[in-house]
Design an enzyme around this catalytic site. Structure first.
Site, PDB file in Angstrom:
ATOM      1  N   THR A  96       0.845  -1.190   0.000  1.00 26.75           N
ATOM      2  CA  THR A  96       0.000   0.000   0.000  1.00 26.75           C
ATOM      3  C   THR A  96       0.883   1.243   0.000  1.00 26.75           C
ATOM      4  O   THR A  96       1.672   1.457   0.919  1.00 26.75           O
ATOM      5  CB  THR A  96      -0.920   0.011   1.230  1.00 26.75           C
ATOM      6  OG1 THR A  96      -1.769  -1.143   1.180  1.00 26.75           O
ATOM      7  CG2 THR A  96      -1.783   1.258   1.256  1.00 26.75           C
ATOM      8  N   VAL A 171      -8.292   3.438  -4.583  1.00 24.64           N
ATOM      9  CA  VAL A 171      -9.393   2.684  -3.979  1.00 24.64           C
ATOM     10  C   VAL A 171      -9.002   2.201  -2.586  1.00 24.64           C
ATOM     11  O   VAL A 171      -9.802   2.256  -1.643  1.00 24.64           O
ATOM     12  CB  VAL A 171      -9.796   1.502  -4.882  1.00 24.64           C
ATOM     13  CG1 VAL A 171     -10.846   0.631  -4.195  1.00 24.64           C
ATOM     14  CG2 VAL A 171     -10.336   2.015  -6.217  1.00 24.64           C
ATOM     15  N   LYS A 172      -7.756   1.750  -2.420  1.00 27.60           N
ATOM     16  CA  LYS A 172      -7.305   1.287  -1.107  1.00 27.60           C
ATOM     17  C   LYS A 172      -7.317   2.445  -0.099  1.00 27.60           C
ATOM     18  O   LYS A 172      -7.688   2.251   1.073  1.00 27.60           O
ATOM     19  CB  LYS A 172      -5.893   0.706  -1.225  1.00 27.60           C
ATOM     20  CG  LYS A 172      -5.282   0.223   0.108  1.00 27.60           C
ATOM     21  CD  LYS A 172      -6.002  -0.965   0.696  1.00 27.60           C
ATOM     22  CE  LYS A 172      -5.442  -1.391   2.055  1.00 27.60           C
ATOM     23  NZ  LYS A 172      -4.131  -2.059   1.958  1.00 27.60           N
ATOM     24  N   ALA A 173      -6.943   3.628  -0.508  1.00 29.52           N
ATOM     25  CA  ALA A 173      -6.952   4.773   0.407  1.00 29.52           C
ATOM     26  C   ALA A 173      -8.366   5.085   0.870  1.00 29.52           C
ATOM     27  O   ALA A 173      -8.594   5.421   2.043  1.00 29.52           O
ATOM     28  CB  ALA A 173      -6.331   5.993  -0.273  1.00 29.52           C
TER      29      ALA A 173
END
Length: 300
Positions: A96, A171-173
């Site tokens: 990440t 999207v991960k954030a």
């Protein structure tokens, strides 16, 4: 069958390696810590002395390091993957990072003949070890089609969220801003129950069968009421870093993130007071203020 590699063999990377091996892939790995390398070798992994050696032996390499600087070094450095992987291979960026860092890596890789799949993961230690991670994958469809068998070996849910580097990280954030808020609300609710004298088992039973129950909440409560604050595979540094990324993206886009900001401060307090702790150790910070602890059978 493609040959694979993993750089970063910690809680997450070791799970990637284990499941690749379990699915019949030849896996070459590298980590700076000797104990991790020994554990990898014990699961029939092939040891490599450098990122370059991993790249030379692999068609697809998962990069599971801690931050953007480390990712850039192992991918773009003189002894990095791009300089040593066979043409047509793929770097699978499962760490990440800030979206802008993934964008920069993608730009630097243009014309190299090596694909970049920007696909951070969710599921934590249990998902990595169990091969059930959720992947947020950004790359052209033909690239994702070609390397799907490698990704399916470690994931039960692969979402195609875009075609260019940075889109997976974005999207991960967004996801981590939500998970951070869920964590912080759970820690506060646990402390409230402790001060009120409600046994932890009652809180877990009620929360887990209510509309608020979910994997994040239920797992956090289990760890809190059993006082498991270290060694659970969810080190506080990781979530602290992820929330920093979420806040950075909000700043770049001009989006106020009030609850994520509150979560960030709670994780900052937990990390400062208990630097070796896992996520749930943030609860102890609040407990120390109120003078009560939440235990499975009752407060102490």
């Amino acid at each position: 069958m493609k040959t694979t590699g993993v750089i970063g063999l910690g809680d997450m990377g070791s799970g990637l390696a284990k499941n690749l091996i379990r699915n019949g892939f030849r896996v070459t790995g590298h980590d700076l810590k000797p104990d991790r390398m020994a554990a990898f070798e014990a699961m029939s992994g092939r040891l490599a002395a450098s990122s370059a050696e991993v790249g030379a032996a692999s068609d697809a390499v998962f990069v599971m390091v801690m931050n953007g600087d480390e990712a850039k070094e192992v991918i773009l450095g003189e002894a990095g993957l791009v300089a040593h992987m066979p043409k047509g291979g793929a770097v699978i960026l499962s760490a990440t990072l800030k979206p802008v860092e993934a964008e920069e890596i993608g730009q630097a890789m243009q014309g190299s003949g090596i694909h970049l799949i920007d696909t951070p993961v969710s599921g934590g230690f249990p998902g990595a070890q169990g091969g059930t991670l959720t992947m947020m994958a950004a790359a052209p469809d033909d690239t994702l089609d070609e390397f799907a068998p490698v990704m399916e070996a470690v994931s039960s849910s692969i979402h195609r969220v875009g075609t260019t580097p940075g889109q997976g990280q974005t999207v991960k954030a967004c996801l981590q801003s939500l998970i951070g808020a869920q964590f912080s609300a759970t820690f506060e609710a646990a402390a409230l129950a402790a001060k009120a004298g409600v046994p932890g088992q009652i809180i877990l039973d009620v929360f887990s069968t209510s509309s608020a129950g979910c994997g994040v909440v239920n797992n956090a409560l289990e760890k809190i009421i059993d006082r498991q604050f270290e060694g659970t595979g969810s080190h506080i540094n990781t979530m602290h870093k992820d929330l920093t990324i979420s806040m950075n993206l909000g700043e770049r886009l001009g989006v106020p993130l009030h609850t994520a900001a509150a979560a960030m401060q709670l994780f900052h307090a937990g990390r400062t007071k208990y630097p070796n702790g896992d996520n749930w150790v943030c609860t102890r910070v609040i407990e120390e203020i109120i003078g009560a602890e939440l235990h499975r059978e009752g407060s102490k």
